[in-house]
Design an enzyme around this catalytic site. Structure first.
Site, mmCIF file in Angstrom:
data_model
loop_
_atom_site.group_PDB
_atom_site.id
_atom_site.type_symbol
_atom_site.label_atom_id
_atom_site.label_comp_id
_atom_site.label_asym_id
_atom_site.label_seq_id
_atom_site.Cartn_x
_atom_site.Cartn_y
_atom_site.Cartn_z
ATOM 1 N N ASP A 1 10.497 75.248 7.340
ATOM 2 C CA ASP A 1 11.538 76.210 6.902
ATOM 3 C C ASP A 1 12.705 75.114 7.101
ATOM 4 O OD1 ASP A 1 13.068 78.364 6.103
ATOM 5 O OD2 ASP A 1 11.665 79.724 7.230
ATOM 6 N N TRP B 1 14.373 76.286 0.185
ATOM 7 C CA TRP B 1 14.966 77.214 -0.860
ATOM 8 C C TRP B 1 15.635 76.520 -2.051
ATOM 9 C CZ3 TRP B 1 18.535 77.646 4.042
ATOM 10 C CH2 TRP B 1 17.649 77.988 5.067
ATOM 11 N N GLY B 2 14.981 75.562 -2.533
ATOM 12 C CA GLY B 2 15.274 75.032 -3.663
ATOM 13 C C GLY B 2 16.655 73.750 -3.418
ATOM 14 N N ASP C 1 14.779 83.588 -0.873
ATOM 15 C CA ASP C 1 13.638 84.661 -0.648
ATOM 16 C C ASP C 1 13.498 85.606 -1.477
ATOM 17 O OD1 ASP C 1 14.379 84.361 3.185
ATOM 18 O OD2 ASP C 1 13.348 82.885 1.685
#
Length: 526
Positions: free
Chosen positions: A160, A195-196, A216
């Site tokens: 993450d 997350w891009g 998400d």
């Protein structure tokens, strides 16, 4: 949002997807070559249903059900633990410690149990000093943690982007973990979850086996569509070993069965990792049948040279297609609206050539029909129909020039030479014989009255390999597929016909490169 502090960033991340389309003409990084995820990974992750309420019993029971439900037989392998699995502090040696209450047997014993079921175990950390829920993470401890996970028998890392980044770039932080995993002595699939952001489109393929493209996902139709709409800009990055990840599946979590079938169809067409996020122990028969539809999974696991993409947008209705390795085309007819709608396409629109009839396999009804070219379905609101259409061979048969969308110039054999090895380039369209190509049933692009074939030099597959002409041999390096979106796939290399550097000047050379969706890879008959 699933991670408690991300909601403040969701608008920023949504906006961050926009530049991807603008950057698509740039040449993306090469794929990470760790021999993992040669097809998109299939598995399960606890977060969507359980959040921090993960424990050893849940993981063991899920592994049991993954086998007994038929999911393992359908291809699902990974049982993945998300955040909140550790103690709040490292031990005196600096090692991460599994929560003694949640995982009393320890991770090595749990991995052994999962492996005994023929499955693989995944773990979670973050490329910061803490995880999204505040537990110790791996920035600055990459090798220590990778070695620890390897000693436990971990097979998958979801990494993450939470916690203090200590001023380091995303690329630097993720590359550090990539290299640590490589040195750990164990093959561990590396799933990037930033997350891009941080221009991951430029370095993700060389760093991870997959990378998140957006914020998400949530268990509602609006979230599924919002994430779907961001995917076309990423399509050119996907390839075996390196996949765009639009986040986990919400099948069985808040969606109706109709919505869940559409969601699963689209994620399969996108060659996305298929990671179930529901409670497998209590799933309905309908949810189980969706997750174990091996025909839809087969589309996901098939690499025909590019991931699925949208080719027609009519507002509430859309057509999405994906080439299959055998020359057929997978098709999803999507109804975004609330009422039933008839959605139609045709063999020519989806990129198939002319034929008297086509075979149409309905992947949800598990039935096969034929058509003379029309493909149509009455699709319920928030639903989708999914087919594999076979027949017709290469699209756009006949003799024609190929005009580059980005340059406005035509594919041209340099100097009108007919010598083997003469390179292809772009030049002002003039109708000469060195700009007249004929597509054949074998997938060739012949030139000079069928005496020479367009050829990927040396039968190579690397980005930047020149395209030239050569005597026709029937080899895979002389097979080209004209796709419905205007791209041309060099079949042997699974790459696209590309104008070097997105140049537009006369004489700019033509090569093969990873398919990016850029205008320098789009061609039209002229």
């Amino acid at each position: 949002m699933r991670k408690f502090w991300r909601s403040a960033f969701s608008a920023v991340l949504a906006a961050a997807a926009v530049p991807i389309a603008l950057l698509s003409v740039q040449q993306p990084a090469q794929a990470l070559e760790n021999n993992l995820a040669r097809t998109p990974q299939l598995g399960w992750n606890d977060w969507n249903s359980f959040g921090c309420n993960v424990n050893e019993t849940l993981v063991r029971q899920t592994a049991d059900v993954m086998v007994s439900s038929g999911m393992a037989a359908a291809g699902y392998q990974y049982v993945n633990i998300d955040d909140c699995w550790s103690e709040w502090n490292r031990d005196s040696s600096g090692n991460l410690v599994p929560d003694h209450t949640k995982f009393p047997s320890g991770m090595k014993a749990l991995a052994d149990y999962v492996h005994g079921k023929g499955l693989k175990l995944g773990i979670y950390s973050s490329a910061g000093t803490t995880t999204c829920q505040g537990y110790p993470a791996s920035l600055g401890n990459e090798q220590r943690d990778a070695n620890l996970w390897a000693s436990w028998g971990i097979d998958y890392l979801k990494y993450d982007n939470c916690g203090d980044h200590q001023g380091r770039s995303g690329q630097d932080r993720y590359v550090a973990m990539r290299d640590a995993l490589a040195k750990s002595g164990r093959p561990i699939l590396f799933a990037i979850c930033n997350w891009g952001g941080d221009s991951v489109n430029q370095w993700g393929p060389a760093t991870g086996n997959s990378w998140r493209t957006t914020w998400d996902i949530q268990g509602n139709w609006g979230s599924v569509l919002g994430i779907l709409d961001a995917q076309p800009g990423w399509a050119g990055l996907a390839k075996p070993g390196a996949w765009n990840d639009p986040d986990m599946l919400e099948v069985g979590n808040g969606l109706s069965d109709t919505e869940a079938r559409a969601h699963f169809s689209l994620w399969a067409l996108l060659n996305a990792p298929l990671l179930a996020g529901n409670d497998l122990r209590t799933m309905s028969a309908a949810t189980r049948s969706i997750l174990t539809n091996t025909e839809v999974i087969g589309v996901n696991q098939d690499w025909g040279g590019r991931q699925g993409n949208r080719i027609a947008d009519y507002g509430d209705t859309e057509v999405w297609t994906k080439p299959m390795a055998n020359g057929s085309m997978a098709v999803v007819l999507l109804n975004r609206g609330s009422g039933t709608s008839t959605i139609s396409t045709s063999a020519s629109q989806i990129g198939l050539g002319s034929a008297s009839s086509y075979s149409v396999r309905d992947l949800w009804a598990h039935s096969t029909g034929t058509t003379s070219g029309a493909i149509s379905a009455s699709v319920p609101g928030h639903g989708a129909a999914m087919y594999v259409v076979t027949g017709g061979g290469v699209a756009n048969p006949g003799t024609f020039a190929l005009r580059g969308q980005g340059s406005g110039r035509c594919l041209d054999i340099t100097g009108a030479s007919q010598a083997n090895g003469t390179p292809a380039e772009i030049w002002d369209c003039h109708g000469g014989a060195n700009q007249a190509f004929t597509s054949t049933a074998a997938g060739e692009l012949r030139v000079y009255g069928n005496t020479k074939c367009l050829d990927v030099s040396g039968n190579a597959t690397a980005n930047g390999t020149a395209v030239a002409i050569w005597d026709c041999t029937g080899g895979g390096n002389q097979q080209f597929r004209l796709n419905g979106d205007g791209s041309i796939t060099a079949v042997g290399a699974n790459k696209c016909l590309d104008v070097n550097g997105a140049a537009t000047a006369n004489g700019s050379k033509v090569q093969i490169w990873d398919c990016s969706g850029g205008s320098n890879q789009k061609w039209a008959k002229a």
